[in-house]
Structures are given as structure tokens and as C-alpha cells.
Scaffold this motif. Structure first.
Motif, short mmCIF file in Angstrom:
data_model
loop_
_atom_site.label_atom_id
_atom_site.label_comp_id
_atom_site.label_asym_id
_atom_site.label_seq_id
_atom_site.Cartn_x
_atom_site.Cartn_y
_atom_site.Cartn_z
N ALA A 134 0.81 -1.22 0.00
CA ALA A 134 0.00 0.00 0.00
C ALA A 134 0.85 1.26 0.00
CB ALA A 134 -0.93 0.00 1.21
N GLY A 135 2.06 1.17 0.53
CA GLY A 135 2.90 2.36 0.69
C GLY A 135 3.17 3.12 -0.59
N ASP A 136 3.41 2.44 -1.69
CA ASP A 136 3.71 3.10 -2.96
C ASP A 136 2.62 2.90 -3.99
OD1 ASP A 136 6.11 4.28 -2.19
OD2 ASP A 136 7.28 2.48 -2.65
N ALA A 137 1.45 2.48 -3.54
CA ALA A 137 0.32 2.35 -4.47
C ALA A 137 -0.11 3.73 -4.93
CB ALA A 137 -0.84 1.63 -3.77
N VAL A 138 -0.53 3.80 -6.18
CA VAL A 138 -0.95 5.10 -6.74
C VAL A 138 -2.37 5.00 -7.27
CG1 VAL A 138 1.38 5.88 -7.29
CG2 VAL A 138 0.09 4.57 -8.97
N LEU A 139 -3.04 6.11 -7.24
CA LEU A 139 -4.39 6.23 -7.77
C LEU A 139 -4.30 6.66 -9.23
CD1 LEU A 139 -7.18 5.96 -6.40
CD2 LEU A 139 -7.17 8.43 -6.18
N LYS A 140 -5.02 5.96 -10.11
CA LYS A 140 -5.05 6.31 -11.53
C LYS A 140 -6.50 6.43 -11.97
CE LYS A 140 -0.68 4.19 -12.83
NZ LYS A 140 0.00 3.32 -13.79
N VAL A 141 -6.79 7.46 -12.74
CA VAL A 141 -8.14 7.69 -13.24
C VAL A 141 -8.09 7.68 -14.77
CG1 VAL A 141 -10.10 9.27 -13.30
CG2 VAL A 141 -8.73 9.05 -11.21
N TYR A 142 -8.99 6.89 -15.36
CA TYR A 142 -9.09 6.78 -16.81
C TYR A 142 -10.50 7.20 -17.22
CZ TYR A 142 -4.89 3.87 -16.49
OH TYR A 142 -3.63 3.40 -16.25
N GLN A 143 -10.59 7.86 -18.34
CA GLN A 143 -11.88 8.28 -18.86
C GLN A 143 -12.50 7.17 -19.71
OE1 GLN A 143 -13.22 11.09 -17.65
NE2 GLN A 143 -11.30 11.19 -16.49
N LYS A 144 -13.77 7.30 -20.02
CA LYS A 144 -14.49 6.35 -20.86
C LYS A 144 -13.77 6.16 -22.20
CE LYS A 144 -18.92 5.62 -23.13
NZ LYS A 144 -20.29 6.11 -23.32
#
Length: 160
Positions: A25-35
């Protein structure tokens, strides 16, 4: 968004040994992708990661030489993917496209590998994700070979 909150509430992640959870979890990143955005293509080997779908739906598919796309799976909230390329260190086996806006938690391959080298039990947990995917594939093959078209359609609708 609190990444740890989502990971700690996930059944797979919460069953990892307590010492492994913060390492991943320490280096996990959030990524957002569009449709309609590609997450990865078949053959990709860069930027591999273990992904957790926080929200949205992903279409996993292969495209034939004639251009026909075959959907292998739909992945949605609470599902993990990317483990195959982590385990065997080979390129991606399929394309992954967003059906709608998708938010992922991504744990980079090098972090997963480093953690597994320190705590080999992680490989068993990664294998469990793969086993679930194989069981679904076997169910799909069984339906495809033993059910008529109407029954296959009904089975797919019930599954979603």
C-alpha cells in the motif's frame, strides 16, 4: 480518496499477512481513466502493475487479425488484475479498455516483486487471483460448449 481504506476493505488484500499489506500500500498510486481509454495493450511490458478496480468497468479483450474484438471479461469494482504479467514477467496477454470512467489503485510491478522476494507467501495470494480467473474461464468454456445460444445469453445476463 484514502487508498488504504479501499485496500483494507478488500477481501483479497485484507487476507494478506499484516507485514505485507503496508509494503504494497505504501507506494500504491491512484489512476483515473476516462471512458474509452486504453489501460494497456496486448504485448505491453512497460508500466506493469497489479491493479485494483475502485470504480468503473473495464473490458478485457483480444482483437483478431481481421479486426474482430473478442471480449474475454468485464472487470468492475473490487476486482484485481495484472497479476499474470507480475508472476511470469512477460508482456500483457490482452487489451484492457475502459467502458466508463475508471479509478484504479495500481501497485507497481517492481514493488510487488520486491515484496514477494521478502515474503514469498505473496506469490500464493497472487496465484489465488489467477485461480479465480481460470475458474471463470472454465465456466465460460463449459457454457460455450454445452449450452445453446439462448441459454448462453441467459447465463451471461445472470452473471452480470
Amino acid at each position: 480518496m484514502n487508498i488504504n481504506h479501499y485496500l483494507n476493505n478488500d477481501p483479497w488484500f485484507s487476507q494478506l499477512p499484516a507485514i505485507v499489506q503496508p509494503l504494497l500500500a505504501g507506494d500504491a498510486v491512484l489512476k483515473v481513466y476516462q471512458k474509452g481509454q486504453m489501460i494497456h495493450a496486448i504485448g505491453d511490458n512497460d508500466d506493469a502493475a497489479l491493479h485494483f478496480v475502485m470504480s468503473g468497468t473495464i473490458r478485457v479483450c483480444n482483437v483478431s487479425a481481421s479486426g474482430h474484438a473478442m471480449t474475454l471479461a468485464h472487470l468492475s469494482s473490487g476486482e484485481w488484475f495484472g497479476e499474470i504479467s507480475i508472476i511470469d514477467d512477460n508482456p500483457r496477454t490482452h487489451d484492457a479498455w475502459t467502458i466508463n470512467k475508471v479509478t484504479l489503485i495500481s501497485i507497481p510491478r517492481n514493488l510487488v516483486i520486491q515484496t514477494a522476494q521478502l515474503h514469498p507467501i505473496l506469490y500464493k495470494h497472487l496465484a489465488l487471483i489467477t485461480c479465480e480467473r481460470i475458474r471463470r474461464a472454465f465456466d465460460w468454456i463449459d457454457d460455450a460448449t454445452s449450452l445453446n445460444t439462448s441459454a448462453r445469453l441467459a447465463s451471461m445476463l445472470i452473471a452480470d
